[in-house]
Write an enzyme that holds these catalytic residues in place. Sequence first.
Site, short mmCIF file in Angstrom:
data_model
loop_
_atom_site.label_atom_id
_atom_site.label_comp_id
_atom_site.label_asym_id
_atom_site.label_seq_id
_atom_site.Cartn_x
_atom_site.Cartn_y
_atom_site.Cartn_z
N TYR A 1 3.81 -28.30 -41.94
CA TYR A 1 4.70 -28.79 -40.88
C TYR A 1 4.56 -27.97 -39.62
O TYR A 1 4.29 -28.49 -38.52
CB TYR A 1 6.16 -28.79 -41.34
CG TYR A 1 7.13 -28.81 -40.19
CD1 TYR A 1 7.17 -29.88 -39.30
CD2 TYR A 1 8.01 -27.74 -39.96
CE1 TYR A 1 8.04 -29.89 -38.22
CE2 TYR A 1 8.88 -27.75 -38.89
CZ TYR A 1 8.90 -28.82 -38.03
OH TYR A 1 9.76 -28.83 -36.95
N PRO B 1 21.60 -26.29 -54.61
CA PRO B 1 20.34 -25.60 -54.86
C PRO B 1 19.95 -24.67 -53.71
O PRO B 1 19.78 -25.13 -52.57
CB PRO B 1 19.34 -26.74 -55.02
CG PRO B 1 19.90 -27.86 -54.21
CD PRO B 1 21.40 -27.72 -54.29
N THR C 1 9.32 -26.23 -32.17
CA THR C 1 10.11 -25.49 -33.15
C THR C 1 9.72 -24.02 -33.14
O THR C 1 8.56 -23.68 -32.88
CB THR C 1 9.90 -26.06 -34.57
OG1 THR C 1 10.53 -25.20 -35.53
CG2 THR C 1 8.43 -26.17 -34.92
N ASP C 2 10.68 -23.16 -33.45
CA ASP C 2 10.37 -21.73 -33.55
C ASP C 2 9.48 -21.42 -34.74
O ASP C 2 8.90 -20.33 -34.83
CB ASP C 2 11.65 -20.90 -33.62
CG ASP C 2 12.53 -21.21 -34.82
OD1 ASP C 2 12.24 -22.18 -35.56
OD2 ASP C 2 13.53 -20.49 -35.03
N GLU C 3 9.33 -22.38 -35.65
CA GLU C 3 8.52 -22.13 -36.85
C GLU C 3 7.03 -21.93 -36.52
O GLU C 3 6.28 -21.41 -37.36
CB GLU C 3 8.70 -23.26 -37.86
CG GLU C 3 10.12 -23.32 -38.42
CD GLU C 3 10.29 -24.32 -39.53
OE1 GLU C 3 9.42 -24.37 -40.43
OE2 GLU C 3 11.27 -25.08 -39.51
N LYS D 1 3.03 -28.83 -35.78
CA LYS D 1 3.79 -28.69 -34.54
C LYS D 1 3.09 -27.70 -33.59
O LYS D 1 3.08 -27.91 -32.37
CB LYS D 1 5.22 -28.23 -34.84
CG LYS D 1 6.07 -29.28 -35.52
CD LYS D 1 6.33 -30.49 -34.62
CE LYS D 1 7.32 -30.18 -33.52
NZ LYS D 1 7.61 -31.38 -32.69
#
Length: 339
Positions: free
Chosen positions: A153, A208, A125-127, A157
């Site tokens: 998270y 939300p 993931t780019d996160e 990763k």
Amino acid sequence: MKILVTGAAGFIGSNFVFYMLDKHPDYEIIALDALTYAGNLETLKLVMNNENFTFVRGDIADRECVFNLFESAGFDVVVNFAAESHVDRSIEDPGIFLKTNILGTQVLMDAARKFGVKRFHQVGTDEVYGDLPLDRPDLFFTEDMPVTASSPYSASKASADLLVMAYYRTYGLPVSISRCSNNYGPYQFPEKLIPLMIANALADKPLPVYGTGENVRDWLYVEDHCKAIDMIIHNGKIGEVYNIGGHNERTNLEVVKTILRQLNKPDSLITFVGDRKGHDLRYAIDPAKISGELGWLPDTSFDVGIKKTIDWYLENEAWWKNVMTGEYQEYYNKMYGDR
């Protein structure tokens, strides 16, 4: 070719199974999934009778299960989608993220080493890069940027990615890693932004939105992601990382308003809620490497992809209503009820 796809009953994994069976009908696909809350066997109903597809229920962190499967099947390629992936859940309970995302990846690679897998591909993931400032639209994530994860998270990763590269360096395991931007499309679990907003808008429930909704994400249609991974496992270089991005940046608020317009629902449904802890500001990927080396480019603009996605959810109401019950509803009320 015989390919193990882990996390195959989840969102991206299932779409990859569909893509590969269509693109390579002579390949044999074995799916492994623990069928946790986000894994839905009904998602794979379309391919259950395909003679080149086999489903196995199991946890990637279960060493005995994984090693028995590798020994009996003899895989050429492993594509590891299996992961706990929701940031909010990682903030509430980090432990399961460490177990699945790090230890599960280790178990898979140990089996891949022992049984001579020709390619182990880690779906990242780019996160892992952290975030970018909102006032610097000229900045993008590149493969050589440092890993500076913000949430449990993304930290799990990032740890898995580092472990994958360590297995390449130490043991010579033939690996590759891809890091994608935010995916959207059919079969996405409705805790994620786009399907959640579609479902709530259709029910005329509040939508939300964290903080002011100004956080920016780069949106990638899931089929474009599957195409990129297909290219990497066939022609990508061993030991390399490839960023996969859609060049479709939108603020969260823009995404929500686009969905409302498509569904002819009023903006008054938007409800701003307390911001997520450590909320990343902006994600944006530079996919120049995969484009230059492999010729990959996203085919689907956000305007086209979001319409296709909304149409799918309208046509498959029974699927997402079935998964929005029980444990998920309790989680939803916990996350948004008091904000």
